[in-house]
Structure formats: structure tokens, C-alpha cells
Design an enzyme around this catalytic site. Structure first.
Site, short mmCIF file in Angstrom:
data_model
loop_
_atom_site.label_atom_id
_atom_site.label_comp_id
_atom_site.label_asym_id
_atom_site.label_seq_id
_atom_site.Cartn_x
_atom_site.Cartn_y
_atom_site.Cartn_z
N GLY A 1 82.53 -28.72 -92.46
CA GLY A 1 81.70 -27.77 -91.37
C GLY A 1 82.63 -26.92 -90.81
O GLY A 1 83.82 -27.03 -90.28
N CYS B 1 75.66 -36.25 -91.42
CA CYS B 1 75.15 -34.91 -91.66
C CYS B 1 73.33 -34.81 -91.26
O CYS B 1 72.83 -33.99 -91.92
CB CYS B 1 75.15 -34.42 -93.17
SG CYS B 1 77.08 -34.21 -93.35
N GLY C 1 79.22 -25.43 -87.94
CA GLY C 1 77.91 -25.59 -88.81
C GLY C 1 77.71 -26.84 -88.94
O GLY C 1 78.61 -27.95 -88.88
#
Length: 254
Positions: A176, A206, A79
Site C-alpha cells: 500500500g 484488504c 492506498g
């Protein structure tokens, strides 16, 4: 109840692709019951990774500069957006079973594990916060954001920190993760121990503007070593996730 073992491997500096391949291999073995849960602790050579939400425009350096700075770029299945990995940063990959595939009671077909993904992220944050507290550094979470942060009142006492770190929260650890269809976690966290902070100039970390980055080397006159930080993280992960941590038992083939 007796705790389950979690095998800890300290792998030194490893090229990103090799570590990614190793995660996949271990995840398959953990899912099949051939290997206990595992925690990989390591460093990477200079690397930018972009996750499933990654945007190419958040990679700020052109190809020529990436080559000059010896940075590899990988698009990965975790992610989040873009982050940096490099020497002096402790990277941790927990390969943990978070749920099991089970038959649907109505159809009999395999049903994907029911996993509280957000709780898993919060527990990784808690692990890092607990470990950093053990090193004498107060850190915390920020609502709506993933990672571990140092507040400006803490950075204000830092003799080595630039002024902007004393005015807004700074991230000391990025997170992540991926949980695969078998319920096994992959990817993990990156904790800034003593990295070269200039490499964050090459990304919009990010995907966020003005995201301050900080490290233990900036905050401590005598910063802890990577091994000392790894010890604290190992103990903290065992406490938070309820594992008995086993160190360097057996051989891990790369």
C-alpha cells in the site's frame, strides 16, 4: 550511466506513528534534494492500519480485544483498506522520487508530476518476487490484485501449512503506497517472515473475504532470518529500480 545512491536504514522495531513521521520528514528532505532516495526496513509493534479506502467494519475486533492483544489502530494516507503489521514481519518503506514538479508550458504554473502509479506498484511486486526467488521461494502476482502470492501447488508441499492454504493462493506480502504532490513515494510493503498469524483474525484483510495469509516460517523448515530477507530485498530493489544501495551510512534521527 552511473547509478544514483539509495540509502538503506535498518531500524529494528519501531512504533507505527514514529515511523510514519520519519517517512514524512525523509520525503520532504528527498524532495528538497537534502537527502538521497531511501529505503527504511523495520518491524512494527502490533498495528492495524486502514488506508484511504478503509472501511471500519473490516476491523473485526472490538476495542476491548484490541487492548487485550495490544494492537494500535491508525488511519493513514496510503492506498488500500486494512492490513496488519507486527513483529516478525519485515516492513519496507521506499522513499523514492518518482517524478518532479515542473512548470506548465502554457500557464507557467507548477504542474504535478506525471507518474505511472500502477507501474510503481508492479515494480514493488517484482522486487519482492525477485527477493523471494533468491531465498528459494517461487511467488507471483495475481491479475487485478495488489501484493505477492504463493500458489497452492507450492503450499501443498508445506508440512506446517493448514489445509486452506493448499487450496487457494495465499498472500505473503501486502503493498500500500502513497505518492505525494512532490512525486515522492511513501508507505510500501509488508512481507510475512515469521509473524503471529493469529492477528489476521482481527481484520478482513484488504476488505476481502477469505484472503489467505502465509509466511516464510510456515513454508520453510528452517526459515531465513529477517536480516537475510532484508539483504535480498535490498539487492532486488536496487536491481529493479536501478539504484546503488548504500547501507547504514550517516545517522538517521528519529
Amino acid at each position: 550511466m552511473d547509478k544514483q545512491d539509495c540509502q538503506v536504514y535498518r531500524l529494528g522495531v519501531i512504533e507505527y506513528q514514529k515511523a510514519w513521521n520519519l517517512q514524512k520528514q525523509l520525503a520532504a528532505d528527498v524532495a528538497a534534494g537534502l537527502h538521497p532516495p531511501a529505503l527504511l526496513l523495520l518491524e512494527h509493534s502490533h498495528t492495524y492500519t486502514l488506508g484511504r479506502k478503509g472501511q471500519a467494519e473490516n476491523l473485526l475486533w472490538e476495542q476491548a480485544q484490541l487492548q487485550a492483544q495490544q494492537v494500535d489502530v491508525h488511519w493513514v494516507d496510503r492506498g488500500g483498506d486494512v492490513t496488519y503489521h507486527g513483529p516478525g514481519q519485515l516492513v519496507g518503506y521506499p522513499i523514492l522520487p518518482l517524478g518532479a514538479v515542473s512548470p506548465d508550458p502554457q500557464t507557467g504554473k507548477a504542474r504535478l508530476p506525471q507518474i505511472d502509479y500502477i507501474a510503481f506498484l508492479r515494480n514493488i511486486e517484482k522486487t519482492l518476487i525477485k527477493a523471494l526467488a533468491g531465498l528459494g521461494l517461487p511467488t507471483g502476482q495475481i491479475a487485478g490484485q495488489t501484493g505477492v502470492w504463493v500458489q497452492p501447488d507450492v503450499a501443498s508441499r508445506c508440512r506446517h501449512c493448514p489445509p486452506e492454504l493448499k487450496q487457494a493462493p495465499s498472500k505473503i506480502a501486502s503493498i500500500g503506497v502513497k505518492v505525494d504532490a512532490r512525486g515522492i513515494s511513501q508507505h510500501g510493503f509488508a512481507l510475512n517472515v515469521a509473524p503471529d498469524m493469529r492477528y489476521w483474525e482481527g481484520i478482513k484483510a484488504c476488505g476481502l473475504d477469505n484472503q489467505n495469509q502465509i509466511s516464510l516460517a510456515l513454508l520453510f523448515d528452517d526459515p531465513p532470518s529477517l536480516d537475510e530477507v532484508a539483504d535480498e530485498i535490498t539487492d532486488a530493489l536496487g536491481d529493479v529500480f536501478g539504484y546503488r544501495m548504500r547501507h547504514n551510512e550517516g545517522v538517521l534521527q528519529l
